[in-house]
Design a protein around this motif. Structure first.
Motif, PDB file in Angstrom:
ATOM      1  N   LEU A  82      24.763  44.316  32.301  1.00  0.00           N
ATOM      2  CA  LEU A  82      24.689  43.969  33.720  1.00  0.00           C
ATOM      3  C   LEU A  82      23.345  44.443  34.245  1.00  0.00           C
ATOM      4  CD1 LEU A  82      26.144  42.963  36.322  1.00  0.00           C
ATOM      5  CD2 LEU A  82      26.968  45.304  36.618  1.00  0.00           C
ATOM      6  N   TYR A 100      25.167  39.590  32.388  1.00  0.00           N
ATOM      7  CA  TYR A 100      25.156  39.192  33.793  1.00  0.00           C
ATOM      8  C   TYR A 100      23.871  39.710  34.419  1.00  0.00           C
ATOM      9  CZ  TYR A 100      30.174  38.106  33.566  1.00  0.00           C
ATOM     10  OH  TYR A 100      31.408  37.556  33.260  1.00  0.00           O
ATOM     11  N   THR A 122      27.728  41.924  41.049  1.00  0.00           N
ATOM     12  CA  THR A 122      28.951  42.694  40.809  1.00  0.00           C
ATOM     13  C   THR A 122      30.192  41.919  41.246  1.00  0.00           C
ATOM     14  OG1 THR A 122      28.425  43.851  42.875  1.00  0.00           O
ATOM     15  CG2 THR A 122      27.931  45.003  40.829  1.00  0.00           C
ATOM     16  N   LEU A 181      30.795  39.407  38.506  1.00  0.00           N
ATOM     17  CA  LEU A 181      31.418  40.110  37.385  1.00  0.00           C
ATOM     18  C   LEU A 181      32.907  40.296  37.625  1.00  0.00           C
ATOM     19  CD1 LEU A 181      31.137  41.858  34.754  1.00  0.00           C
ATOM     20  CD2 LEU A 181      30.761  43.803  36.272  1.00  0.00           C
ATOM     21  N   ARG A 182      33.260  40.715  38.826  1.00  0.00           N
ATOM     22  CA  ARG A 182      34.667  40.963  39.145  1.00  0.00           C
ATOM     23  C   ARG A 182      35.476  39.663  39.095  1.00  0.00           C
ATOM     24  NH1 ARG A 182      35.657  44.991  43.838  1.00  0.00           N
ATOM     25  NH2 ARG A 182      33.936  43.766  44.695  1.00  0.00           N
ATOM     26  N   ILE A 235      24.429  49.077  32.058  1.00  0.00           N
ATOM     27  CA  ILE A 235      24.010  48.656  33.400  1.00  0.00           C
ATOM     28  C   ILE A 235      22.600  49.164  33.654  1.00  0.00           C
ATOM     29  CG2 ILE A 235      24.707  48.538  35.824  1.00  0.00           C
ATOM     30  CD1 ILE A 235      27.317  49.992  34.963  1.00  0.00           C
ATOM     31  N   MET A 263      23.091  48.285  43.060  1.00  0.00           N
ATOM     32  CA  MET A 263      23.808  47.482  42.072  1.00  0.00           C
ATOM     33  C   MET A 263      24.548  48.372  41.083  1.00  0.00           C
ATOM     34  SD  MET A 263      22.426  45.132  38.983  1.00  0.00           S
ATOM     35  CE  MET A 263      22.518  46.614  37.955  1.00  0.00           C
ATOM     36  N   ALA A 279      28.604  48.683  40.623  1.00  0.00           N
ATOM     37  CA  ALA A 279      29.214  48.408  39.326  1.00  0.00           C
ATOM     38  C   ALA A 279      30.080  49.574  38.863  1.00  0.00           C
ATOM     39  CB  ALA A 279      28.129  48.116  38.294  1.00  0.00           C
ATOM     40  N   LEU A 303      34.036  48.890  37.768  1.00  0.00           N
ATOM     41  CA  LEU A 303      34.292  48.766  36.329  1.00  0.00           C
ATOM     42  C   LEU A 303      35.597  49.419  35.874  1.00  0.00           C
ATOM     43  CD1 LEU A 303      30.666  49.137  34.975  1.00  0.00           C
ATOM     44  CD2 LEU A 303      32.166  47.152  34.665  1.00  0.00           C
TER      45      LEU A 303
END
Length: 351
Positions: free
Chosen positions: A220, A248, A296, A299-300, A313, A319, A323, A327
């Protein structure tokens, strides 16, 4: 009292000689011991440890932030390895450590480099390529960084390598964010030219690929967090590492994306790779059919379970912090989350 003292680290059963003139962390680096660290400036607390044997008044700290080490913690025996000087033999309990990494460090080197090329890859990201002059080579692990000495000062800025140690001999590549009021940023953009020489030292950093063959990987990134991610991905290609990877990457607009061709090439050169860029401000990019929103949030939306996944990350602090909050709710094991949090001028302008 001598000018060197024995410092023992528990629970890893390791000891080193530490000169009074150097911090405990720097002395460890010099001997190839990779203790946990972050900013190296007493700001982040990544190197916070506890004094098991020795008197607190025999440990002197260089300037540090009390957010990283409050006065009451220092009184209780906590220290910051990146700021602490030993004035007697000590035994220290490491609160944060990685046994896989701690004894695999590379001794820190000073080096002179020459600018080979300097190219803007987005409106505020600069791809800088340097050639090592003295020494002609520098050992490092993919994902690590070096400190750049700002010309004419004793101040340093930290930047991650984007290349791999097995890349073209003697070259180092960086992706550096240009801040409008960044001290080093403005020197790099307006003064540094091809052929100029700079001073660096390193390698530093714990953002390296851990050996865990059965685990998927999730990367990420955002901004100049592209650099260490490229280093890791390029290294995986060179070493034929077949672990599944999802990358990502968050950018503001389509024009803020970079290295797109190479990233898509990884889809064929790596065994199982997927690149997911997302724009937080797609605006009038009518031809953009990719993900939108904060990376983020993307991602979720996309990931349902990160159980058994190693997460890396790297990027701006907001950011990284966002995250780290989400996570665990996606099933990620906190012990298998590795991150670099870049800071801006006024902190350490790392990238």
């Amino acid at each position: 009292m001598g000018d060197q003292h024995l410092v023992r680290f528990e629970p890893v059963d390791l000891e080193i000689e530490v000169p009074e003139s150097k911090t405990i962390l720097q002395a460890a680096f010099d001997q190839g011991i990779m203790l946990m660290h972050g900013c190296k400036e007493g700001q982040c607390a990544a190197c916070k440890s506890y004094l098991l044997e020795g008197e607190p008044d025999e440990v002197e700290h260089d300037r540090y932030s009390t957010f990283a080490l409050p006065d009451f913690e220092r009184d209780e025996g906590y220290i910051l390895l990146c700021r602490a000087h030993a004035y007697e033999d000590l035994t220290i309990e490491l609160l944060n450590y990685d046994e896989e990494v701690i004894k695999s460090g590379i001794p820190i080197q000073d080096a002179t480099v020459e600018v080979v090329s300097k190219e803007k890859v987005t409106r505020d990201l600069c791809n800088l390529v340097l050639r090592l002059v003295d020494p002609p080579a520098l050992r490092f692990f993919p994902g690590q960084y070096v400190d750049f000495k700002i010309p004419g000062t004793d101040t340093f800025r930290s930047f991650s390598m984007a290349n791999t140690p097995a890349g073209e001999s003697g070259l180092l590549e960086f992706v550096i964010k240009i801040y409008p009021d960044g001290y080093f940023s403005q020197i790099l953009e307006n003064q540094v030219a091809v052929g100029d020489r700079l001073e660096i030292n390193g390698p530093y950093g714990m953002f390296t690929l851990r050996d865990n063959p059965g685990a998927d990987l999730l990367f990420l990134g955002g901004g100049a967090g592209m650099a260490p991610m490229l280093s890791l991905l390029r290294s995986m290609t060179e070493n034929d590492i077949k672990r599944p990877v999802r990358f990502y990457y968050g950018a503001r607009t389509k024009d803020d994306l970079c290295f797109e061709d190479e990233l898509h090439e990884f889809e064929s050169t790596l065994a199982d790779f997927r690149y997911i860029p997302a724009l937080s401000d797609a605006g009038d990019d009518s031809d953009w059919d990719g993900a939108t929103g904060m990376i983020t949030d993307v991602l979720r939306r996309d990931e349902t379970s990160l159980d058994g996944t190693d997460v890396y990350i790297c990027g701006p602090p907001p950011m990284v912090e966002a995250a780290l909050e989400i996570l665990p709710s996606l099933g990620a094991n906190e012990k298998r989350i590795f991150f670099d949090k870049f800071t801006t001028t006024g902190e350490s302008e790392s990238s």
